[in-house]
Design a protein around this motif. Structure first.
Motif, PDB file in Angstrom:
ATOM      1  N   GLY A 169      -5.281  59.840  18.762  1.00 25.60           N
ATOM      2  CA  GLY A 169      -5.195  60.155  17.347  1.00 25.60           C
ATOM      3  C   GLY A 169      -6.564  60.268  16.707  1.00 25.60           C
ATOM      4  O   GLY A 169      -7.579  60.450  17.386  1.00 25.60           O
ATOM      5  N   ASN A 170      -6.616  60.140  15.377  1.00 23.07           N
ATOM      6  CA  ASN A 170      -7.876  60.252  14.650  1.00 23.07           C
ATOM      7  C   ASN A 170      -8.629  58.931  14.696  1.00 23.07           C
ATOM      8  O   ASN A 170      -8.038  57.855  14.601  1.00 23.07           O
ATOM      9  N   LEU A 171      -9.937  59.033  14.818  1.00 21.88           N
ATOM     10  CA  LEU A 171     -10.780  57.842  14.784  1.00 21.88           C
ATOM     11  C   LEU A 171     -11.027  57.427  13.340  1.00 21.88           C
ATOM     12  O   LEU A 171     -11.319  58.255  12.480  1.00 21.88           O
ATOM     13  N   ALA A 220     -11.545  51.539  17.250  1.00 23.53           N
ATOM     14  CA  ALA A 220     -10.085  51.641  17.337  1.00 23.53           C
ATOM     15  C   ALA A 220      -9.678  53.097  17.160  1.00 23.53           C
ATOM     16  O   ALA A 220     -10.268  53.816  16.353  1.00 23.53           O
ATOM     17  N   PRO A 221      -8.663  53.576  17.892  1.00 25.82           N
ATOM     18  CA  PRO A 221      -7.802  52.844  18.844  1.00 25.82           C
ATOM     19  C   PRO A 221      -8.186  53.032  20.309  1.00 25.82           C
ATOM     20  O   PRO A 221      -7.315  53.102  21.160  1.00 25.82           O
ATOM     21  N   LEU A 222      -9.476  53.124  20.616  1.00 26.77           N
ATOM     22  CA  LEU A 222      -9.898  53.342  21.996  1.00 26.77           C
ATOM     23  C   LEU A 222      -9.554  52.176  22.912  1.00 26.77           C
ATOM     24  O   LEU A 222      -9.592  52.316  24.128  1.00 26.77           O
ATOM     25  N   GLY A 223      -9.214  51.024  22.353  1.00 26.51           N
ATOM     26  CA  GLY A 223      -8.884  49.866  23.175  1.00 26.51           C
ATOM     27  C   GLY A 223      -7.471  49.873  23.724  1.00 26.51           C
ATOM     28  O   GLY A 223      -7.096  48.969  24.470  1.00 26.51           O
ATOM     29  N   ASP A 257      -8.572  68.100  24.886  1.00 23.84           N
ATOM     30  CA  ASP A 257      -8.086  66.771  24.503  1.00 23.84           C
ATOM     31  C   ASP A 257      -8.837  66.172  23.324  1.00 23.84           C
ATOM     32  O   ASP A 257      -8.391  65.180  22.756  1.00 23.84           O
ATOM     33  N   PHE A 258      -9.997  66.723  22.952  1.00 24.58           N
ATOM     34  CA  PHE A 258     -10.845  66.107  21.934  1.00 24.58           C
ATOM     35  C   PHE A 258     -11.197  67.098  20.829  1.00 24.58           C
ATOM     36  O   PHE A 258     -11.339  68.296  21.075  1.00 24.58           O
ATOM     37  N   GLY A 275     -11.379  62.826  16.832  1.00 22.34           N
ATOM     38  CA  GLY A 275     -10.089  62.367  17.332  1.00 22.34           C
ATOM     39  C   GLY A 275      -9.712  63.016  18.639  1.00 22.34           C
ATOM     40  O   GLY A 275     -10.486  63.757  19.247  1.00 22.34           O
ATOM     41  N   SER A 276      -8.477  62.694  19.081  1.00 22.99           N
ATOM     42  CA  SER A 276      -7.955  63.207  20.343  1.00 22.99           C
ATOM     43  C   SER A 276      -6.443  63.258  20.258  1.00 22.99           C
ATOM     44  O   SER A 276      -5.819  62.511  19.504  1.00 22.99           O
TER      45      SER A 276
END
Length: 387
Positions: free
Chosen positions: A273-275, A357-360, A231-232, A268-269
Motif C-alpha cells: 500500500g501507500n507509505l 510501516a507497513p514494511l514490517g 510493483d512500486f 507505495g506498492s
C-alpha cells in the motif's frame, strides 16, 4: 490442337495454384500454444484471518498465444509472437486488461548474428538471470523474493521496446533492451533499458543483469511501464544482480543468486500500500540459495531460502527491515503435457520502526494480500496442462 493446348494451360494453372501454398507452408509456420494452471491455496494470515481459495496461474500464468516464423532467405527469418494472459477462475483478462498483455512483438532473426524484436516483451534480466532463481525456473510466484522487488518473477512487462538477443558464442549469450517513453518532450519520462549476459558450459550456468526504469506510469501512462506492469510507485527503479547454477549430477542442481534493487522517491506498492512517509531511498539486497533433484523422469522436488535486507531512508527517519523466505515444491508429471504439483512457502518479517510501516508485515508474492503480523504461510496444490 486448340483444345489440347487449353487443357495443358489449365493443368499448369491448377498446378501453380496448388504449388504456391505448399511452398509457403514449407517456408513458414504458426503455432498455437498455452498453459492452464488451476489450484487450491491455503494462506495462514490474510489481514488477520486464514483463507482457502481457488487460485489461477501460480506457477505458470494462464495464457494462450500464437507464434510464427517465415524464411526470408539469406539466413534471415521474420518472426512474431502474441500472448494473452487471463484468469481461469473469472475469465478476466490479465496484465491490466490487455488482450495481448503478456507479449506482443515482431522481429527479424539472423543465423549469423542474433534476433531483433520490437513491441511488448520480457526484459533481459527475466530472460537470462531469472531462470537461475527458484521462482524463475522450477517454482513460481509463492517462492519469489519479497515483493518481487528484483523482477525475477517477471512483474515488470515492457512496452514500446526494442530488444537484441545474440546467438550463442562458445556458451555465451547476451541481450540488450531499450524501451521508449513515447512522450513528446519527455524522452526519459518512463523509459527502460537493460543488459544481461549468460554463460552456460557443461554443469555450470552463470548470469548477470542490469535493469533501470526512469519515471513511472503516474506521469506517463503510455510509456515503457504501466501501473499494471510494476510493483512500486517510484521515480527510478534500478536493479542489478548475478547468479550461478551448478549441476552436481545429471539429477541434482544447486544455485546461488544475489540481486540488489535501488528505488528512489517511493510512495507505495501494490503489496504494502501507500507509505505513511515516502522513502527518499528504498534498497533491497536479496540472497537466495536453491536446490532441485530429479528423482525420476516424471518427478522432482526443490527447496529454496532467501534472505532479504532492506534499507529505508526518509525525511521522517530510517529503518532496516528484513525478511526470511523458505519454500519447497514437488511436481509429478501425469503425461508430457499434464502435471500436478504442491508448493509450501513461509515468510517471517522483522519488527521495524514505525516510520517504515507497513514494511514490517509479511506478504508472500502469490497471496497478494499482506499478513497482519510478522508471519505468513501458504500451501498450494495445483493441476497444470500445457498445449
Amino acid at each position: 490442337m486448340k483444345q489440347k493446348t487449353q487443357n495443358m494451360l489449365l493443368a499448369l494453372a491448377v498446378t501453380g495454384v496448388v504449388a504456391v501454398p505448399m511452398h509457403a507452408s514449407a517456408q513458414s509456420s504458426v503455432t498455437l500454444y498455452g498453459a492452464i494452471d488451476e489450484g487450491l491455496q491455503y494462506t495462514s494470515n490474510v489481514k488477520g484471518k486464514s483463507n482457502v481459495e481457488t487460485t489461477s496461474g501460480q506457477d505458470s500464468g494462464d495464457r494462450w498465444g500464437l507464434k510464427g516464423t517465415e524464411d526470408l532467405g539469406g539466413g534471415l527469418k521474420a518472426l512474431f509472437q502474441i500472448e494473452n494472459g487471463f484468469n481461469l477462475n473469472t475469465g478476466a483478462l490479465g496484465n491490466g486488461g490487455r488482450v495481448f498483455g503478456r507479449q506482443a512483438y515482431v522481429g527479424v532473426q539472423s543465423d549469423r548474428i542474433g534476433t531483433v524484436t520490437l513491441g511488448r516483451q520480457y526484459d533481459p534480466l527475466v530472460d537470462l538471470l531469472g531462470p537461475l532463481t527458484a521462482n524463475g525456473n522450477w517454482a513460481g510466484s509463492l517462492l519469489s523474493h519479497v515483493y518481487d522487488n528484483d523482477n525475477t518473477d517477471n512483474s515488470i512487462r515492457v512496452s514500446n521496446s526494442v530488444k537484441f538477443v545474440s546467438n550463442k558464442y562458445a556458451g555465451f549469450t547476451f541481450e540488450g533492451m531499450y524501451a521508449f517513453s513515447n512522450a513528446a518532450g519527455g524522452f526519459a519520462d518512463n523509459r527502460l533499458y537493460g543488459l544481461a549476459g549468460q554463460y552456460a558450459n557443461g554443469p555450470v550456468t552463470i548470469a548477470g543483469a542490469y535493469l533501470q526504469v526512469n519515471g513511472n506510469a503516474t506521469t506517463n501512462a503510455g510509456g515503457a511501464v504501466s501501473s499494471a506492469d510494476t510493483d512500486f510507485s517510484a521515480t527510478r527503479n534500478q536493479i542489478f544482480g548475478g547468479g550461478i547454477n551448478y549441476a552436481l549430477t545429471s539429477a541434482a542442481t544447486v544455485g546461488f543468486i544475489y540481486t540488489h534493487t535501488n528505488l528512489t522517491n517511493v510512495t507505495g506498492s501494490e503489496y504494502f500500500g501507500n507509505l505513511a512517509n515516502a522513502a527518499n531511498s528504498l534498497r533491497f539486497n536479496n540472497f537466495e540459495v536453491n536446490a532441485r533433484y530429479q528423482f525420476t523422469p516424471v518427478f522432482y522436488a526443490g527447496l529454496m531460502y532467501t534472505y532479504t535486507l532492506a534499507h529505508y531512508d526518509s525525511n521522517a527517519g530510517q529503518a532496516r527491515p528484513h525478511w526470511g523466505n523458505v519454500g519447497g515444491m514437488i511436481d509429478y508429471n501425469l503425461t508430457k503435457r499434464t502435471d500436478v504439483y504442491m508448493q509450501v512457502a513461509y515468510q517471517r518479517a522483522s519488527h521495524t520502526d514505525g516510520v517504515a510501516a507497513p514494511l514490517g508485515q509479511a506478504v508472500l508474492v502469490g497471496t497478494d494480500t499482506p499478513s497482519s503480523g510478522l508471519n505468513q504461510t501458504a500451501v498450494l496444490v495445483s493441476f497444470r496442462h500445457l498445449f
